[in-house]
Structures are given as C-alpha cells and as structure tokens.
Design a protein around this motif. Structure first.
Motif, PDB file in Angstrom:
ATOM      1  N   ASN A  24     -33.247  56.498  -1.051  1.00  0.00           N
ATOM      2  CA  ASN A  24     -33.145  57.439   0.066  1.00  0.00           C
ATOM      3  C   ASN A  24     -31.736  57.568   0.614  1.00  0.00           C
ATOM      4  O   ASN A  24     -31.519  58.266   1.599  1.00  0.00           O
ATOM      5  CB  ASN A  24     -34.080  57.023   1.191  1.00  0.00           C
ATOM      6  N   TYR A  25     -30.791  56.863  -0.019  1.00  0.00           N
ATOM      7  CA  TYR A  25     -29.418  56.857   0.473  1.00  0.00           C
ATOM      8  C   TYR A  25     -28.453  57.355  -0.595  1.00  0.00           C
ATOM      9  O   TYR A  25     -28.513  56.914  -1.745  1.00  0.00           O
ATOM     10  CB  TYR A  25     -29.001  55.443   0.882  1.00  0.00           C
ATOM     11  N   ALA A  26     -27.568  58.242  -0.196  1.00  0.00           N
ATOM     12  CA  ALA A  26     -26.397  58.511  -1.016  1.00  0.00           C
ATOM     13  C   ALA A  26     -25.451  57.322  -0.890  1.00  0.00           C
ATOM     14  O   ALA A  26     -25.453  56.627   0.131  1.00  0.00           O
ATOM     15  CB  ALA A  26     -25.710  59.790  -0.559  1.00  0.00           C
ATOM     16  N   ALA A  82     -15.189  58.076  -3.938  1.00  0.00           N
ATOM     17  CA  ALA A  82     -16.222  58.761  -4.717  1.00  0.00           C
ATOM     18  C   ALA A  82     -17.564  58.604  -4.010  1.00  0.00           C
ATOM     19  O   ALA A  82     -17.756  57.665  -3.240  1.00  0.00           O
ATOM     20  CB  ALA A  82     -16.313  58.193  -6.133  1.00  0.00           C
ATOM     21  N   ALA A  83     -18.483  59.524  -4.296  1.00  0.00           N
ATOM     22  CA  ALA A  83     -19.835  59.436  -3.745  1.00  0.00           C
ATOM     23  C   ALA A  83     -20.827  60.018  -4.735  1.00  0.00           C
ATOM     24  O   ALA A  83     -20.474  60.886  -5.552  1.00  0.00           O
ATOM     25  CB  ALA A  83     -19.927  60.167  -2.414  1.00  0.00           C
ATOM     26  N   ILE A  84     -22.048  59.538  -4.646  1.00  0.00           N
ATOM     27  CA  ILE A  84     -23.117  60.016  -5.514  1.00  0.00           C
ATOM     28  C   ILE A  84     -24.359  60.241  -4.651  1.00  0.00           C
ATOM     29  O   ILE A  84     -24.676  59.438  -3.771  1.00  0.00           O
ATOM     30  CB  ILE A  84     -23.377  59.009  -6.655  1.00  0.00           C
ATOM     31  N   SER A  85     -25.043  61.344  -4.903  1.00  0.00           N
ATOM     32  CA  SER A  85     -26.210  61.681  -4.103  1.00  0.00           C
ATOM     33  C   SER A  85     -27.377  60.754  -4.417  1.00  0.00           C
ATOM     34  O   SER A  85     -27.332  59.932  -5.332  1.00  0.00           O
ATOM     35  CB  SER A  85     -26.609  63.135  -4.365  1.00  0.00           C
ATOM     36  N   ARG A  86     -28.441  60.887  -3.646  1.00  0.00           N
ATOM     37  CA  ARG A  86     -29.603  60.010  -3.795  1.00  0.00           C
ATOM     38  C   ARG A  86     -30.186  60.064  -5.201  1.00  0.00           C
ATOM     39  O   ARG A  86     -30.554  59.037  -5.766  1.00  0.00           O
ATOM     40  CB  ARG A  86     -30.666  60.396  -2.777  1.00  0.00           C
ATOM     41  N   SER A  87     -30.236  61.248  -5.761  1.00  0.00           N
ATOM     42  CA  SER A  87     -30.808  61.403  -7.100  1.00  0.00           C
ATOM     43  C   SER A  87     -29.796  61.148  -8.204  1.00  0.00           C
ATOM     44  O   SER A  87     -30.165  60.971  -9.361  1.00  0.00           O
ATOM     45  CB  SER A  87     -31.344  62.821  -7.258  1.00  0.00           C
ATOM     46  N   GLY A  88     -28.520  61.151  -7.832  1.00  0.00           N
ATOM     47  CA  GLY A  88     -27.465  61.024  -8.829  1.00  0.00           C
ATOM     48  C   GLY A  88     -27.037  62.342  -9.437  1.00  0.00           C
ATOM     49  O   GLY A  88     -26.147  62.369 -10.286  1.00  0.00           O
ATOM     50  N   LEU A  89     -27.617  63.438  -8.978  1.00  0.00           N
ATOM     51  CA  LEU A  89     -27.303  64.735  -9.584  1.00  0.00           C
ATOM     52  C   LEU A  89     -26.013  65.346  -9.032  1.00  0.00           C
ATOM     53  O   LEU A  89     -25.415  66.213  -9.670  1.00  0.00           O
ATOM     54  CB  LEU A  89     -28.473  65.701  -9.365  1.00  0.00           C
ATOM     55  N   ARG A  90     -25.632  64.917  -7.842  1.00  0.00           N
ATOM     56  CA  ARG A  90     -24.382  65.415  -7.261  1.00  0.00           C
ATOM     57  C   ARG A  90     -23.392  64.271  -7.136  1.00  0.00           C
ATOM     58  O   ARG A  90     -23.739  63.174  -6.721  1.00  0.00           O
ATOM     59  CB  ARG A  90     -24.630  66.031  -5.886  1.00  0.00           C
ATOM     60  N   ILE A  91     -22.158  64.553  -7.542  1.00  0.00           N
ATOM     61  CA  ILE A  91     -21.099  63.551  -7.521  1.00  0.00           C
ATOM     62  C   ILE A  91     -19.842  64.200  -6.963  1.00  0.00           C
ATOM     63  O   ILE A  91     -19.564  65.377  -7.253  1.00  0.00           O
ATOM     64  CB  ILE A  91     -20.850  62.980  -8.932  1.00  0.00           C
ATOM     65  N   SER A  92     -19.082  63.423  -6.195  1.00  0.00           N
ATOM     66  CA  SER A  92     -17.830  63.914  -5.607  1.00  0.00           C
ATOM     67  C   SER A  92     -16.763  62.849  -5.760  1.00  0.00           C
ATOM     68  O   SER A  92     -17.044  61.654  -5.629  1.00  0.00           O
ATOM     69  CB  SER A  92     -18.053  64.239  -4.132  1.00  0.00           C
TER      70      SER A  92
END
Length: 120
Positions: A30-32, A48-58
C-alpha cells in the motif's frame, strides 16, 4: 514501522552497489517507496521512487540510466541497483515509504540510512 537499509559500502568509480530496504510493520504493497541521498551540510535529495504496484518509476536526472529501482511485494523489500557509480554519488542513502506522496513526497516513514562511498 521499520525500514532497514543495507548494501552500502565503498567502491571505486565505475563500480556497482545494490541497496536493499526491508520493510516491516506496514502493509508494504500500500506504500510507494523512495530512495533519497544526503551529504553533510546539504538537504536530503530525491533519488528514485517506485509506485505501489511497481508500474510507475521516477528518477532524478543525474542517476537516469545508471540506477534502477525495483520492489518485491512478496518480500516487502525495495532495491536500488547503482551502476557506473561516480564520486559525486557519495552520500548516505535513505529509503522511505509514502502512502500518497509518490514520487517526491511527503514520505511517512524513513529508515536509518546506509553509507555509499565512491572513490576516484
């Protein structure tokens, strides 16, 4: 909540390190998750960051093409693969968890950090 980072160390320029951050005490999926770096006397900076699902990355621009963030929601762990390291990557690296702040914050929980030192 505990975030425990590991994998830091000392390497020569051009080398690689893989940081890991194991999370406990929270519903990890439930956490990015994010990685930040800090140099003495300077503000903590986003890496860097990754969304909860891993589908979005920055990524911050200086690490694009060199660092890779990933996560394993079964192991409650986020990773930062650091390749082609440069002396300017030297810093303490922190992992952090955010419910709503993807990608750059605010972050709800922080780990204690792990030192990365890159020599020329």
């Amino acid at each position: 909540v505990q975030l425990q980072a590991s994998g830091g160390g000392s390497v020569q320029a051009g080398g690689s390190l893989r940081l890991s951050c194991a999370a406990s005490g929270l519903a990890f999926r439930n956490y990015a998750m994010g990685w930040f770096s800090e140099i003495p006397g300077k503000e903590r900076e986003f890496v860097a960051a990754i969304s909860r699902s891993g589908l979005r990355i920055s990524y911050t621009d200086p690490v694009k093409g060199r660092f890779t963030i990933s996560r394993d929601n079964l192991k409650n762990t986020v990773y930062l693969q650091m390749d082609s390291l440069k002396p300017e990557d030297t810093a303490v690296y922190y992992c952090a968890a955010t419910r709503l702040g993807y990608p750059r914050g605010p972050y709800n929980y922080w780990g204690p950090g792990t030192q990365v030192t890159v020599s020329s």
